[in-house]
Write a protein that holds these residues in place. Structure first.
Motif, PDB file in Angstrom:
ATOM      1  N   VAL A  60       0.822  -1.212   0.000  1.00 61.02           N
ATOM      2  CA  VAL A  60       0.000   0.000   0.000  1.00 61.02           C
ATOM      3  C   VAL A  60       0.867   1.277   0.000  1.00 61.02           C
ATOM      4  N   LEU A  61       2.000   1.211   0.671  1.00 61.06           N
ATOM      5  CA  LEU A  61       2.861   2.405   0.781  1.00 61.06           C
ATOM      6  C   LEU A  61       3.463   2.820  -0.559  1.00 61.06           C
ATOM      7  N   PRO A  62       4.262   1.924  -1.212  1.00 66.22           N
ATOM      8  CA  PRO A  62       4.837   2.340  -2.491  1.00 66.22           C
ATOM      9  C   PRO A  62       3.784   2.654  -3.551  1.00 66.22           C
ATOM     10  N   LEU A  63       2.644   1.934  -3.499  1.00 70.88           N
ATOM     11  CA  LEU A  63       1.654   2.178  -4.555  1.00 70.88           C
ATOM     12  C   LEU A  63       0.968   3.534  -4.391  1.00 70.88           C
ATOM     13  N   PHE A  64       0.675   3.914  -3.136  1.00 68.74           N
ATOM     14  CA  PHE A  64       0.099   5.250  -2.939  1.00 68.74           C
ATOM     15  C   PHE A  64       1.137   6.329  -3.264  1.00 68.74           C
ATOM     16  N   LEU A  65       2.408   6.038  -2.971  1.00 63.02           N
ATOM     17  CA  LEU A  65       3.466   6.996  -3.333  1.00 63.02           C
ATOM     18  C   LEU A  65       3.545   7.147  -4.851  1.00 63.02           C
ATOM     19  N   LEU A  66       3.434   6.018  -5.553  1.00 67.75           N
ATOM     20  CA  LEU A  66       3.475   6.064  -7.018  1.00 67.75           C
ATOM     21  C   LEU A  66       2.298   6.879  -7.546  1.00 67.75           C
ATOM     22  N   MET A  67       1.126   6.647  -6.940  1.00 71.37           N
ATOM     23  CA  MET A  67      -0.051   7.415  -7.351  1.00 71.37           C
ATOM     24  C   MET A  67       0.205   8.917  -7.162  1.00 71.37           C
ATOM     25  N   ALA A  68       0.801   9.264  -6.023  1.00 74.00           N
ATOM     26  CA  ALA A  68       1.084  10.679  -5.732  1.00 74.00           C
ATOM     27  C   ALA A  68       2.039  11.265  -6.768  1.00 74.00           C
ATOM     28  N   HIS A  69       3.114  10.539  -7.072  1.00 76.22           N
ATOM     29  CA  HIS A  69       4.100  11.064  -8.021  1.00 76.22           C
ATOM     30  C   HIS A  69       3.502  11.184  -9.424  1.00 76.22           C
ATOM     31  N   LEU A  70       2.646  10.230  -9.780  1.00 78.36           N
ATOM     32  CA  LEU A  70       2.025  10.306 -11.111  1.00 78.36           C
ATOM     33  C   LEU A  70       1.038  11.477 -11.167  1.00 78.36           C
ATOM     34  N   CYS A  71       0.290  11.665 -10.078  1.00 78.83           N
ATOM     35  CA  CYS A  71      -0.649  12.795 -10.030  1.00 78.83           C
ATOM     36  C   CYS A  71       0.116  14.118 -10.093  1.00 78.83           C
ATOM     37  N   PHE A  72       1.255  14.141  -9.434  1.00 73.29           N
ATOM     38  CA  PHE A  72       2.086  15.355  -9.473  1.00 73.29           C
ATOM     39  C   PHE A  72       2.535  15.606 -10.911  1.00 73.29           C
ATOM     40  N   ALA A  73       2.946  14.529 -11.594  1.00 71.04           N
ATOM     41  CA  ALA A  73       3.377  14.661 -12.989  1.00 71.04           C
ATOM     42  C   ALA A  73       2.215  15.126 -13.862  1.00 71.04           C
ATOM     43  N   ALA A  74       0.995  14.750 -13.468  1.00 65.62           N
ATOM     44  CA  ALA A  74      -0.179  15.148 -14.251  1.00 65.62           C
ATOM     45  C   ALA A  74      -0.597  16.587 -13.961  1.00 65.62           C
ATOM     46  N   CYS A 256      -2.601  10.433 -16.363  1.00 64.57           N
ATOM     47  CA  CYS A 256      -1.400  11.091 -16.916  1.00 64.57           C
ATOM     48  C   CYS A 256      -1.401  10.977 -18.438  1.00 64.57           C
ATOM     49  N   ALA A 257      -1.744   9.781 -18.918  1.00 56.55           N
ATOM     50  CA  ALA A 257      -1.731   9.547 -20.364  1.00 56.55           C
ATOM     51  C   ALA A 257      -2.818  10.381 -21.043  1.00 56.55           C
ATOM     52  N   VAL A 258      -4.008  10.401 -20.446  1.00 59.35           N
ATOM     53  CA  VAL A 258      -5.122  11.166 -21.030  1.00 59.35           C
ATOM     54  C   VAL A 258      -4.793  12.654 -21.067  1.00 59.35           C
ATOM     55  N   ARG A 259      -4.105  13.119 -20.019  1.00 56.68           N
ATOM     56  CA  ARG A 259      -3.738  14.543 -19.969  1.00 56.68           C
ATOM     57  C   ARG A 259      -2.499  14.866 -20.815  1.00 56.68           C
ATOM     58  N   LYS A 260      -1.986  13.841 -21.474  1.00 58.64           N
ATOM     59  CA  LYS A 260      -0.785  13.969 -22.328  1.00 58.64           C
ATOM     60  C   LYS A 260       0.423  14.461 -21.526  1.00 58.64           C
ATOM     61  N   ARG A 261       0.507  14.011 -20.266  1.00 56.66           N
ATOM     62  CA  ARG A 261       1.652  14.365 -19.429  1.00 56.66           C
ATOM     63  C   ARG A 261       2.560  13.168 -19.182  1.00 56.66           C
ATOM     64  N   LEU A 262       2.195  12.025 -19.803  1.00 60.33           N
ATOM     65  CA  LEU A 262       2.956  10.807 -19.529  1.00 60.33           C
ATOM     66  C   LEU A 262       4.104  10.674 -20.528  1.00 60.33           C
ATOM     67  N   THR A 263       5.295  11.043 -20.088  1.00 69.16           N
ATOM     68  CA  THR A 263       6.474  10.842 -20.927  1.00 69.16           C
ATOM     69  C   THR A 263       7.305   9.736 -20.268  1.00 69.16           C
ATOM     70  N   TRP A 264       8.239   9.178 -21.002  1.00 68.29           N
ATOM     71  CA  TRP A 264       9.100   8.135 -20.444  1.00 68.29           C
ATOM     72  C   TRP A 264       9.857   8.677 -19.233  1.00 68.29           C
ATOM     73  N   ASN A 265      10.322   9.920 -19.389  1.00 70.25           N
ATOM     74  CA  ASN A 265      11.087  10.529 -18.297  1.00 70.25           C
ATOM     75  C   ASN A 265      10.236  10.748 -17.046  1.00 70.25           C
ATOM     76  N   SER A 266       9.013  11.258 -17.231  1.00 71.02           N
ATOM     77  CA  SER A 266       8.166  11.524 -16.055  1.00 71.02           C
ATOM     78  C   SER A 266       7.764  10.204 -15.387  1.00 71.02           C
ATOM     79  N   PHE A 267       7.548   9.180 -16.185  1.00 71.62           N
ATOM     80  CA  PHE A 267       7.179   7.868 -15.654  1.00 71.62           C
ATOM     81  C   PHE A 267       8.343   7.286 -14.837  1.00 71.62           C
ATOM     82  N   CYS A 268       9.551   7.359 -15.418  1.00 70.31           N
ATOM     83  CA  CYS A 268      10.733   6.825 -14.711  1.00 70.31           C
ATOM     84  C   CYS A 268      11.013   7.633 -13.442  1.00 70.31           C
ATOM     85  N   GLU A 269      10.801   8.937 -13.544  1.00 76.18           N
ATOM     86  CA  GLU A 269      11.042   9.788 -12.378  1.00 76.18           C
ATOM     87  C   GLU A 269      10.085   9.414 -11.240  1.00 76.18           C
ATOM     88  N   ALA A 270       8.819   9.186 -11.607  1.00 74.13           N
ATOM     89  CA  ALA A 270       7.824   8.802 -10.590  1.00 74.13           C
ATOM     90  C   ALA A 270       8.220   7.465  -9.950  1.00 74.13           C
TER      91      ALA A 270
END
Lengths: 429, 158
Positions: A60-74, A256-270
């Protein structure tokens, strides 16, 4: 005696800059070795190490963190702030109100006080300064608003508490909803009152057209839906918190993908940031569990519990004493260290008094949050100072005072009316 | 923010790919399990897959946090000390971390040896636990080495 010595040794190691998880684990390991012998201590600690790393609930911890980082990227932080600013930004103090609302919104995807304060500080603070707000008031509003991130589900602090206290993370999340809403409302009330008394510190600004407001609100609908799916899903039992974290992270990826904010770099960074933060949290949790095992062998908590019981002070007086203790310790220890050090000792005491561990979790995190904004540590205040170094730390302290008053009032309400935290989970069950 | 040059963002290497693979596996399997349960096609042994996939993610995460010196610590006192004393404390903290992780490695290896011939495995998918025990013990060893190495490097390089 051995328990008290263990706590003193732990405080000494923490003061010496030893990582929190390592300090707790080492004290627990050495303490158990002295009490039980080296072999059982080593086996017990290693079992904790293995079981923690292989525990699926901890996903639950890493997955919610991943969600947060992806939302931040979005672009979640800016969108939450813009939506709130478009609705109330034109009023006196409106940008501060928008900051609080933005913090509550972003807190729901970040789950961290520090991340919320740092992120919203970079967005809200320059905007308020541009509109002529008092720097002290603006910095205080963001620092206080940031604390909403600690309690707003899915909260990292509540997840850690749930693991340490062996309580349902889903119930803790549900129990946090009303306290978070009332906390945000009290902050808003503080803003309105301060602006009434000193109108010059937060001047009104231009009003946006309804079309612009609608557009800003539409931009956060997908994010709001993501948060709603996660929280409602847990509350009504569609999925467990771990599953909710997976659903949240998957939806955040889609978003992220729908908002066109999903790049390889942003995904790896998250992913990279998620791994780093969760690695840090894993070490802390392992250390805390080893320390908790040592504490249970020392019987320190039971001794304090019987002492408290002997005082016949009653649950409310005990809770007030615990709040004072946490606030005092919170002024020298950071939130995570405070929780991991004191929770294993305080939980049996409150359990002996018949206090609900779910309520205690909410109370604990709420008290811990106050430590983020009260001097001399008040880490959120230093975050504000680092974002805007030209604002003296003294002015940041001054700016947060009205919000601290709201915090203490909120804490008093939480103690006086436990139903604030317990009614919703009970009703849903 | 440029993730390649940002010191707060870990560089991409083996640990990153292993950890990310574990994390994404957990995410996909859990999401599929929820979906499957609600459409009447449950994913058998999803929890066991998650339990296995979370291990490389957790191990890689702990190693990345150690490599990046990202462990949570209280700096209230150490920041106010003279440089030499601060360095000494930093080195001592690294050595203590090394001792703790070495103990975890030793204990982990001991338990792995104890359970080696019991053929521990999960109930539904029969996934063997031996590799997991080995991975956790090796992670303890790597954490110990990294902590001690960082302690002496930071002392020498500062």
């Amino acid at each position: 005696m051995s328990g008290a010595l263990g706590v003193i040794a732990l405080l000494a190691l923490l003061a010496g800059g030893v990582p929190i998880g390592v300090a707790m684990g080492l004290v627990g390991l050495v303490g158990m070795a002295l009490l039980l012998g080296p072999e059982p201590a080593l086996i017990k600690s290693s079992v904790v190490f293995f079981e923690t790393v292989t525990r699926f609930e901890l996903g639950v911890l890493p997955l919610f963190l991943l969600m947060a980082h992806l939302c931040f990227a979005a672009g979640a932080s800016r969108d939450f702030f813009s939506a709130a600013a478009s609705v109330v930004g034109h009023r006196r103090g409106g940008m501060a109100l928008a900051t609080i609302a933005g913090c509550a919104g972003f807190g729901a995807v970040s789950g961290s006080s520090l991340a919320t304060a740092a992120t919203m500080g970079q967005i809200g603070l320059p905007e308020m300064r541009r509109r002529g707000y008092s720097t002290a008031f603006a910095a205080g509003a963001v620092a206080a608003g940031g604390t909403l991130g600690s309690l707003t589900p899915p909260s990292g602090a509540l997840i850690v508490f749930g693991i340490i206290a062996e309580q349902s993370i889903g119930r803790l999340f549900t129990a946090a909803i009303v306290p978070v809403l009332t906390q945000a409302l009290l902050y808003m009330a503080a803003i309105v009152i301060v602006c009434r008394i000193r109108p010059g510190i937060a001047p009104p600004s231009e009003r946006l057209s309804w079309r612009e407001r609608g557009a800003a609100i539409l931009r956060v609908l997908d994010l709001a839906a993501l948060v709603a799916v996660v929280l409602v899903g847990i509350a009504v039992g569609w999925f467990t918190p771990t599953e909710a974290a997976s659903i949240g992270a998957t939806l955040a990826l889609v978003l992220c993908a729908v908002r066109k904010r999903l790049t390889w770099n942003s995904f790896c960074e998250a992913l990279a940031l998620t791994l780093k933060t969760s690695g840090m949290l894993y070490v802390v949790i392992i250390g805390a569990l080893v320390f908790a095992a040592f504490m249970s062998f020392t019987g320190l908590a039971a001794q304090i519990a019987s002492l408290v019981h002997g005082m016949n002070s009653g649950p409310v007086a005990t809770i007030i004493m615990i709040a004072i203790l946490l606030l005092l310790l919170g002024s020298v220890l950071d939130g995570l260290a405070l929780m991991l050090l004191t929770a294993p000792i305080l939980l049996p005491i409150t359990a002996a008094l018949g206090i609900s561990p779910i309520w205690f979790g909410i109370f604990f995190v709420r008290t811990m949050e106050i430590g983020f904004v009260h001097p001399p540590i008040g880490i959120n205040l230093y975050v504000m100072h680092s974002i805007a170094p030209d604002i003296p730390i003294g002015r940041v302290f001054k700016g947060v005072l009205p919000f601290l008053a709201a915090d203490f009032l909120h804490l008093a309400l939480l103690i006086a009316i436990p139903g604030m935290a317990l009614a919703l989970p009970r009703w849903l069950e | 923010m440029d993730p390649v040059n940002d010191p707060q963002v870990p560089r991409r290497g083996l640990l990153f790919y292993v950890g990310s693979a574990g994390l994404l596996c957990v995410m996909v399997v859990e999401a599929a399990a929820v979906l499957g349960r609600h459409v009447g096609m449950p994913v058998m042994g999803a929890l066991e897959i998650v339990q296995v996939a979370i291990v490389p993610a957790a191990c890689a995460g702990m190693l990345i946090a150690t490599l990046r010196n990202a462990h949570a610590a209280v700096h209230l006192l150490t920041e106010r000390l003279p440089t030499a004393a601060g360095r000494w404390l930093e080195r001592s903290a690294g050595v203590l971390a090394g001792v703790f992780f070495a103990a975890m490695c030793g204990g982990g290896a001991w338990l792995a040896a104890e359970y080696w011939n019991t053929y521990e495995q999960s109930e539904v998918l029969h996934i063997p636990f031996r590799p997991l025990r080995l991975l956790v013990a090796l992670t303890g060893a790597a954490l110990a080495v990294l902590s001690v190495r960082r302690a002496f490097r930071s002392g020498r390089g500062a």
